[in-house]
Design an enzyme around this catalytic site. Structure first.
Site, PDB file in Angstrom:
ATOM      1  N   TYR A  53       0.839  -1.208   0.000  1.00  0.00           N
ATOM      2  CA  TYR A  53       0.000   0.000   0.000  1.00  0.00           C
ATOM      3  C   TYR A  53       0.870   1.252   0.000  1.00  0.00           C
ATOM      4  CZ  TYR A  53      -4.045  -2.899   1.375  1.00  0.00           C
ATOM      5  OH  TYR A  53      -5.051  -3.829   1.430  1.00  0.00           O
ATOM      6  N   SER A 236     -13.625  -4.408   1.224  1.00  0.00           N
ATOM      7  CA  SER A 236     -14.553  -3.807   0.260  1.00  0.00           C
ATOM      8  C   SER A 236     -16.013  -4.103   0.614  1.00  0.00           C
ATOM      9  CB  SER A 236     -14.248  -4.283  -1.167  1.00  0.00           C
ATOM     10  OG  SER A 236     -14.713  -3.344  -2.110  1.00  0.00           O
ATOM     11  N   LEU A 238     -18.328  -2.121   1.087  1.00  0.00           N
ATOM     12  CA  LEU A 238     -19.210  -1.192   0.378  1.00  0.00           C
ATOM     13  C   LEU A 238     -19.112  -1.383  -1.131  1.00  0.00           C
ATOM     14  CD1 LEU A 238     -18.585   2.041   2.493  1.00  0.00           C
ATOM     15  CD2 LEU A 238     -20.444   0.370   2.714  1.00  0.00           C
ATOM     16  N   GLY A 241     -17.471   1.249  -3.108  1.00  0.00           N
ATOM     17  CA  GLY A 241     -18.251   2.482  -3.121  1.00  0.00           C
ATOM     18  C   GLY A 241     -19.602   2.364  -3.788  1.00  0.00           C
ATOM     19  N   LEU A 243     -22.176   0.602  -3.028  1.00  0.00           N
ATOM     20  CA  LEU A 243     -23.306   0.528  -2.101  1.00  0.00           C
ATOM     21  C   LEU A 243     -23.605   1.851  -1.389  1.00  0.00           C
ATOM     22  CD1 LEU A 243     -22.675  -3.053  -0.723  1.00  0.00           C
ATOM     23  CD2 LEU A 243     -24.691  -2.302  -2.003  1.00  0.00           C
ATOM     24  N   THR A 244     -22.759   2.859  -1.585  1.00  0.00           N
ATOM     25  CA  THR A 244     -23.098   4.190  -1.076  1.00  0.00           C
ATOM     26  C   THR A 244     -24.139   4.859  -1.967  1.00  0.00           C
ATOM     27  OG1 THR A 244     -21.434   5.384  -2.390  1.00  0.00           O
ATOM     28  CG2 THR A 244     -20.718   4.451  -0.275  1.00  0.00           C
ATOM     29  N   GLY A 245     -24.234   4.382  -3.222  1.00  0.00           N
ATOM     30  CA  GLY A 245     -25.137   4.998  -4.192  1.00  0.00           C
ATOM     31  C   GLY A 245     -24.518   6.132  -4.980  1.00  0.00           C
ATOM     32  N   LYS A 246     -23.243   6.467  -4.705  1.00  0.00           N
ATOM     33  CA  LYS A 246     -22.662   7.658  -5.326  1.00  0.00           C
ATOM     34  C   LYS A 246     -22.390   7.505  -6.810  1.00  0.00           C
ATOM     35  CE  LYS A 246     -17.916   6.515  -3.849  1.00  0.00           C
ATOM     36  NZ  LYS A 246     -16.809   6.956  -2.956  1.00  0.00           N
TER      37      LYS A 246
END
Length: 347
Positions: A53, A236, A238, A241, A243-246
């Site tokens: 990372y 992961s 979400l 990302g 599942l945030t709807g963004k």
């Protein structure tokens, strides 16, 4: 904050874990330190990182930078004892470290020493192998996975070799426990069996992708986890990302993961957006923040040890921390199961 013993160990971790893979590219060191401060204040004691990372992108110039950022925080605050620290040894093919050499008894000591130096600590609580030398069906490789070229004898010999080196590190006090990542049910079973036969450290966790939209672990891996006392660490949760709807309706927010990785590592499909819409509808119908719903759902799984989430802004971190106080009702869980049956494996 809920706490639990990880696998068969005495290591107690929060059921939410702070991920760190953007510290050093999308986040500065100061932002990473602020996230650690806020997470610990909320009751999180578990931080996950890796020698490779940060990501987005991965490069030779940035390898190890996230561990260095965490090490700077340890040096600044002198709160090492307040943190359960997990990091990872990259597997075969990671060209930016050791010229892509596979994990072995030769690479393990030097890789641990390098991580310890960057992290400014004498020990690592959970030392994980990032992916198997023999390969993995994770990261959308499940669609074409073919293990027929694997050599069972070589795989078992590698496990025996690696566990011997890990046991030496346990004796030296550089690591407390051992975990896996991106592993299969067969792999987990073999690691556990070899550990029992040789006396090497038994795996206590497996870090695989797991979310409402990625449920490959629900059958064989979950059964292995429960019976072998190997807890899942979900990464992961979400769905990168989703599942945030963004990302709905064609939106790609500036600085978001999709703005840096256009297809989200193979996750971007028409079926994915359809599934997200259905999950968002469940959250809306029950007055839930979709982030809270997704994280809290992962925590309900019977094989779950801790759920790893990451944030690139403090607002995102605060939203994720809101999941601490959320308990999903049976009605919500039933609707989520129905959505899964209608939208299985969307990517």
């Amino acid at each position: 904050m809920k706490m639990k013993k990880l696998g068969s160990s005495d290591i107690e971790v929060s059921t939410l874990c702070l991920g760190s893979m953007t510290w050093g590219t999308q986040n500065t060191a100061e932002e990473g330190h602020a996230q650690i401060d806020r997470a610990l204040a909320a009751g999180i004691n578990f931080i996950d990182t890796a020698e490779m990372y940060p990501v987005n992108p991965i490069s030779a110039e940035t390898v190890g930078r996230t561990e260095e950022i965490i090490g700077q925080w340890f040096a600044r605050d002198q709160r090492r004892a307040d943190v359960v620290l997990a990091t990872k040894h990259s597997g075969e093919g990671m060209a930016h470290v050791r010229d892509g050499a596979p994990i072995s008894s030769k690479t393990i000591p030097q890789t641990i020493e390098q991580s310890l130096k960057r992290l400014k600590t004498d020990y690592i609580d959970l030392y994980q192998f990032h992916w198997p030398n023999r390969g993995s069906y994770m990261f959308r490789k499940n669609w074409s996975f073919d293990p027929s070229s694997q050599n069972r004898a070589e795989t078992i010999a590698h496990m025996e070799d690696a566990l011997g080196a890990l046991q030496d590190e346990v004796k030296r006090g550089t690591i407390r426990s051992f975990g896996l990542s991106n592993e299969s049910a067969w792999g987990l079973t073999q690691w556990a069996a070899v550990a029992e036969r040789t006396g090497g450290p038994r795996p206590i966790s497996v870090q695989n992708e797991y979310s409402l939209m990625c449920r490959l672990a629900d059958t064989d891996v979950s059964e292995t986890c429960v019976n072998e006392e190997i807890d899942m660490l979900a990464f992961s949760p979400l769905a990168a990302g989703f599942l945030t709807g963004k990302y709905q309706n064609g939106e790609i927010p500036a600085g978001s993961r999709m703005s840096l990785n256009q297809d989200l590592g193979g996750r971007k499909t028409d079926r994915a957006f359809e599934a997200v819409a259905a999950y968002l509808n469940v959250a809306r119908n029950h007055g839930l923040d979709p982030v809270h719903m997704a994280l809290a759902w992962c925590e309900t799984r019977p094989f779950m040890g801790s759920v790893i989430f990451g944030a690139t802004t403090m607002d995102q971190l605060e939203t994720a921390l809101g999941a601490i106080s959320v308990t999903l009702t049976p009605a919500v869980l039933e609707e989520l199961d129905a959505v899964h049956k209608a939208h299985p494996m969307p990517y």
